[in-house]
Design an enzyme around this catalytic site. Structure first.
Site, PDB file in Angstrom:
ATOM      1  N   ARG A 250       0.875  -1.165   0.000  1.00  0.00           N
ATOM      2  CA  ARG A 250       0.000   0.000   0.000  1.00  0.00           C
ATOM      3  C   ARG A 250       0.914   1.217   0.000  1.00  0.00           C
ATOM      4  O   ARG A 250       1.734   1.391   0.902  1.00  0.00           O
ATOM      5  CB  ARG A 250      -0.906  -0.023   1.229  1.00  0.00           C
ATOM      6  CG  ARG A 250      -1.898   1.159   1.318  1.00  0.00           C
ATOM      7  CD  ARG A 250      -1.393   2.204   2.281  1.00  0.00           C
ATOM      8  NE  ARG A 250      -2.401   3.181   2.635  1.00  0.00           N
ATOM      9  CZ  ARG A 250      -2.153   4.292   3.307  1.00  0.00           C
ATOM     10  NH1 ARG A 250      -0.915   4.574   3.735  1.00  0.00           N
ATOM     11  NH2 ARG A 250      -3.103   5.150   3.594  1.00  0.00           N
ATOM     12  N   ASP A 252       1.675   4.975   0.486  1.00  0.00           N
ATOM     13  CA  ASP A 252       1.115   6.065   1.268  1.00  0.00           C
ATOM     14  C   ASP A 252       1.158   7.391   0.502  1.00  0.00           C
ATOM     15  O   ASP A 252       2.182   7.744  -0.105  1.00  0.00           O
ATOM     16  CB  ASP A 252       1.915   6.206   2.573  1.00  0.00           C
ATOM     17  CG  ASP A 252       1.443   7.356   3.422  1.00  0.00           C
ATOM     18  OD1 ASP A 252       0.308   7.289   3.915  1.00  0.00           O
ATOM     19  OD2 ASP A 252       2.206   8.331   3.589  1.00  0.00           O
ATOM     20  N   ALA A 253       0.052   8.123   0.540  1.00  0.00           N
ATOM     21  CA  ALA A 253      -0.030   9.528   0.103  1.00  0.00           C
ATOM     22  C   ALA A 253       0.746   9.808  -1.182  1.00  0.00           C
ATOM     23  O   ALA A 253       1.596  10.691  -1.228  1.00  0.00           O
ATOM     24  CB  ALA A 253       0.452  10.441   1.232  1.00  0.00           C
ATOM     25  N   VAL A 254       0.417   9.080  -2.234  1.00  0.00           N
ATOM     26  CA  VAL A 254       1.172   9.258  -3.482  1.00  0.00           C
ATOM     27  C   VAL A 254       0.869  10.587  -4.156  1.00  0.00           C
ATOM     28  O   VAL A 254       1.586  10.990  -5.081  1.00  0.00           O
ATOM     29  CB  VAL A 254       0.923   8.095  -4.468  1.00  0.00           C
ATOM     30  CG1 VAL A 254       1.358   6.773  -3.863  1.00  0.00           C
ATOM     31  CG2 VAL A 254      -0.528   8.044  -4.930  1.00  0.00           C
ATOM     32  N   HIS A 255      -0.158  11.304  -3.690  1.00  0.00           N
ATOM     33  CA  HIS A 255      -0.399  12.650  -4.234  1.00  0.00           C
ATOM     34  C   HIS A 255       0.765  13.588  -3.919  1.00  0.00           C
ATOM     35  O   HIS A 255       0.870  14.653  -4.535  1.00  0.00           O
ATOM     36  CB  HIS A 255      -1.707  13.225  -3.693  1.00  0.00           C
ATOM     37  CG  HIS A 255      -1.878  13.054  -2.219  1.00  0.00           C
ATOM     38  ND1 HIS A 255      -2.519  11.965  -1.659  1.00  0.00           N
ATOM     39  CD2 HIS A 255      -1.492  13.838  -1.178  1.00  0.00           C
ATOM     40  CE1 HIS A 255      -2.516  12.091  -0.334  1.00  0.00           C
ATOM     41  NE2 HIS A 255      -1.896  13.213  -0.017  1.00  0.00           N
ATOM     42  N   GLU A 284      -2.899   5.154  -1.783  1.00  0.00           N
ATOM     43  CA  GLU A 284      -3.618   6.227  -1.111  1.00  0.00           C
ATOM     44  C   GLU A 284      -3.354   7.469  -1.940  1.00  0.00           C
ATOM     45  O   GLU A 284      -2.197   7.872  -2.101  1.00  0.00           O
ATOM     46  CB  GLU A 284      -3.129   6.448   0.324  1.00  0.00           C
ATOM     47  CG  GLU A 284      -3.899   7.570   1.010  1.00  0.00           C
ATOM     48  CD  GLU A 284      -3.252   8.067   2.282  1.00  0.00           C
ATOM     49  OE1 GLU A 284      -3.977   8.618   3.140  1.00  0.00           O
ATOM     50  OE2 GLU A 284      -2.026   7.945   2.431  1.00  0.00           O
ATOM     51  N   ASP A 306     -13.250   8.837   0.014  1.00  0.00           N
ATOM     52  CA  ASP A 306     -14.560   9.452  -0.199  1.00  0.00           C
ATOM     53  C   ASP A 306     -15.643   8.656   0.519  1.00  0.00           C
ATOM     54  O   ASP A 306     -16.530   9.228   1.156  1.00  0.00           O
ATOM     55  CB  ASP A 306     -14.881   9.502  -1.697  1.00  0.00           C
ATOM     56  CG  ASP A 306     -14.115  10.594  -2.435  1.00  0.00           C
ATOM     57  OD1 ASP A 306     -13.279  11.274  -1.809  1.00  0.00           O
ATOM     58  OD2 ASP A 306     -14.350  10.755  -3.642  1.00  0.00           O
ATOM     59  N   HIS A 375      -6.118   3.672  10.539  1.00  0.00           N
ATOM     60  CA  HIS A 375      -5.209   4.379  11.446  1.00  0.00           C
ATOM     61  C   HIS A 375      -5.358   5.894  11.330  1.00  0.00           C
ATOM     62  O   HIS A 375      -5.311   6.616  12.326  1.00  0.00           O
ATOM     63  CB  HIS A 375      -3.756   3.967  11.159  1.00  0.00           C
ATOM     64  CG  HIS A 375      -3.204   4.560   9.901  1.00  0.00           C
ATOM     65  ND1 HIS A 375      -3.370   3.989   8.661  1.00  0.00           N
ATOM     66  CD2 HIS A 375      -2.504   5.709   9.677  1.00  0.00           C
ATOM     67  CE1 HIS A 375      -2.794   4.741   7.745  1.00  0.00           C
ATOM     68  NE2 HIS A 375      -2.266   5.789   8.327  1.00  0.00           N
ATOM     69  N   GLY A 379      -6.774   7.707  14.395  1.00  0.00           N
ATOM     70  CA  GLY A 379      -5.625   8.285  15.084  1.00  0.00           C
ATOM     71  C   GLY A 379      -5.430   9.765  14.874  1.00  0.00           C
ATOM     72  O   GLY A 379      -4.773  10.422  15.692  1.00  0.00           O
TER      73      GLY A 379
END
Length: 582
Positions: A250, A252-255, A284, A306, A375, A379
């Protein structure tokens, strides 16, 4: 496979490589030996063959006053500032070497923080329990070396090395091996968009690793225009998939990765170099870039934020922060997500102040990972409250049925299946300089929320660096045997058994037939499965019944008589009904 980064075993020793374009000379310093100059190979690379092997501790002197660990270290002694350790990962005796994985449509994902489950060994002990629940894929939050002994893992600085506080590399291999023996996949969350604030030495001797002209929430962006940088992360991904036999990643935050084309290149390289295995790649991505996703793109799926961001306000009434884009007309927006995948498909986002997303209705339902909790969404709350502390239990049960019986891929967060009472807080273990900055920075983030306008209220937000913040976040699995938790667990187990028996076998080729709002908090959604059966989900999260009619063979009803009422034209409050029909 050509390897540019990290140590490579060779006859009589090890080949060391380092990309240090800002260094005039580099020395290899192995503990117990005299420093050895490395040979400059051009374009910033330095190499050396040395007669050292398993267990040797080493670092690189990249400047007269600076000694650093290997940025591609496979294991560390003494944390992110200590020595790297030569580790023979090929020596692990795999018991399930013939494992090839499971197809993506069978995924029921269970996200865990390994530290909060007792390290790699603790996760391994939980495998039989999770298999019995109906989970098919364990997803580990990032495990790479990061500062201190505890943290979420997203501030890692040595992305090839498992965090020693979680266990040795061989213990991680044993966890993956044991999971495969149970028929479970193991996915790993990796961070390729930034390094943490403590221990990222690449800034000192490889400034071209970063693009100072492009900024992210964590500072200068990673410079994927550099071939050495691209190789670093490609080899890191392959390392986890090959040496540890993870079944997928996975990202993370590929934007925050400024070169989206590199993402597709990475995925295609992974698939080309690991043929014959089910390798699953999940994004993500705040951009909702549908072009990356199957069937046309090389990624299996994207986390469907979304979907969560609509369901959460429907359950809790919360509207602040990023929920401002989702709180109005929640049922209509939920219908869009169920029928088309993303809500934002190019529309203007008031929260971001810009358009967001690409059309997604052509994608299969399995291109979206749906969740009620994870998370981030737990979190990143000030007090880490889980949904049972925020939502009506009947409405939450109805949303859970929607999650587990919907053709999108479900993700559960550790402890969710029994309604764990422990919060999941934001915790760190930073040094004395960073710790107060993180504490005060986090409290400032919440100042814009009405509940935290009072400084005294913000002061109650747990200090991320206190050890008790971490220990408070450890779920108590013994709760699952007590009421009301045992009833919750039984419901999850029942619904996942139904998913495995009646839905999962027919997900390949499933298509959405449409979804509509039928009440203020109620939706009716339909899909055609590959066996030509029609799956209907009628979900009402509100306090009032909704006018709605649907018929079919009963698969599940949240309360007795709900299906009969639905057939007669009324969907009862706070329940979900699932029907199958030809």
């Amino acid at each position: 496979m050509t390897t540019l980064w990290g140590p490579v075993s060779r006859a009589g020793g090890t080949r060391f490589r380092l990309w240090a374009p800002d260094s005039d000379a580099v020395l290899l310093e192995v503990e117990g030996r005299a420093p050895i100059p490395m040979a400059a190979q051009g374009q910033g690379w330095f190499t050396l063959d040395a007669p050292v092997g398993e267990g040797a501790r080493y670092r690189f002197r990249v400047a007269p006053g600076l000694v650093v660990p290997d940025p591609a270290s496979r294991a560390q002694a003494g944390g992110v500032h200590g020595a790297s350790v030569l580790t023979d990962l090929a020596a692990y005796p795999w018991r399930h070497a013939d494992w090839r994985g499971r197809p993506w449509h069978e995924a029921v994902i269970y996200e865990v923080h390994a530290g909060a489950m007792g390290g790699f060994g603790g996760v391994r002990e939980a495998l039989p329990r999770l298999k019995a629940l109906g989970v098919t894929a364990i997803e580990l939050m990032p495990v790479a070396e990061a500062p201190g002994a505890r943290g979420w893992g997203y501030d890692g600085v040595l992305p090839f090395a498992p965090h020693a506080a979680l266990g040795a590399p061989q213990e991680l291999q044993a966890l993956v091996d044991a999971a495969h023996g149970e028929g479970l996949m193991v996915l790993l969350d990796v961070v390729f968009n930034h390094f943490g604030p403590d221990g990222a030495y690449l800034h000192a001797y490889a400034k071209r690793f970063f693009d100072e002209g492009v900024h992210t929430p964590w500072g200068a962006a990673i410079n994927f225009a550099e071939s050495a940088v691209r190789a670093y992360f490609e080899e890191c991904a392959l390392h986890w998939l090959r040496d540890y036999r993870f079944d997928g990643l996975r990202l993370d935050a590929v934007h925050a990765i400024p070169d989206p084309d590199w993402l597709d290149h990475l995925a295609r390289r992974i698939r080309a170099e690991l043929p014959g295995r089910h390798i699953h790649l999940v994004l993500e991505n705040e951009h909702n870039a549908a072009r990356h996703l199957a069937p046309d793109g090389p990624f299996d799926a994207q986390w469907n934020d979304d979907g969560h961001n609509i369901l959460h306000p429907l359950l809790t009434g919360e509207r602040e922060g990023y929920y401002e884009d989702f709180a109005e007309d929640g049922a209509a927006k939920l219908a869009t997500v169920l029928g088309q995948g993303f809500l934002f498909q190019g529309q203007h986002s008031a929260h971001l102040g810009a358009p967001r997303g690409e059309p997604s209705a052509h994608l299969p339902p399995t291109a979206f990972v749906l969740f009620l909790q994870n998370h981030d969404q737990v979190g990143n709350r000030a007090f880490g409250e889980r949904l049972p502390a925020l939502a009506d239990p009947d409405a939450l049960a109805a949303a859970t049925a929607l999650l587990l019986l919907c053709p999108q891929i479900p993700l559960l967060f550790m402890g969710e299946e029994w309604g764990a009472t422990a919060p999941f807080l934001f915790f760190t273990d930073h040094n004395a300089e960073l710790a107060p900055l993180v504490r005060e920075g986090r409290r400032r983030e919440f100042a814009r929320f009405a509940a935290f306008a009072d400084p005294a209220m913000r002061a109650r937000i747990p200090d991320p660096n206190e050890a008790t913040t971490f220990t408070a976040s450890i779920p108590d699995v013994e709760e699952a045997a007590r009421e009301p938790h045992a009833t919750v667990l039984a419901l999850y187990t029942q619904m996942l058994a139904l998913r495995h028996a009646r839905i999962i076998p027919h997900l390949p080729g499933a298509v959405a037939l449409g979804a509509e709002a039928v009440g203020e908090k109620a939706v009716l959604a339909r899909w055609r499965l590959s066996n030509q059966e029609e799956l209907t989900l009628a979900c009402n999260l509100g306090e009032a019944p909704a006018a709605c009619t649907a018929r079919g063979a009963l698969l599940f009803e949240g309360r007795e008589g709900a299906a009969a009422a639905l057939a007669a034209g009324t969907l009862p409050a706070r329940t979900t009904v699932a029907l199958l029909g030809s």
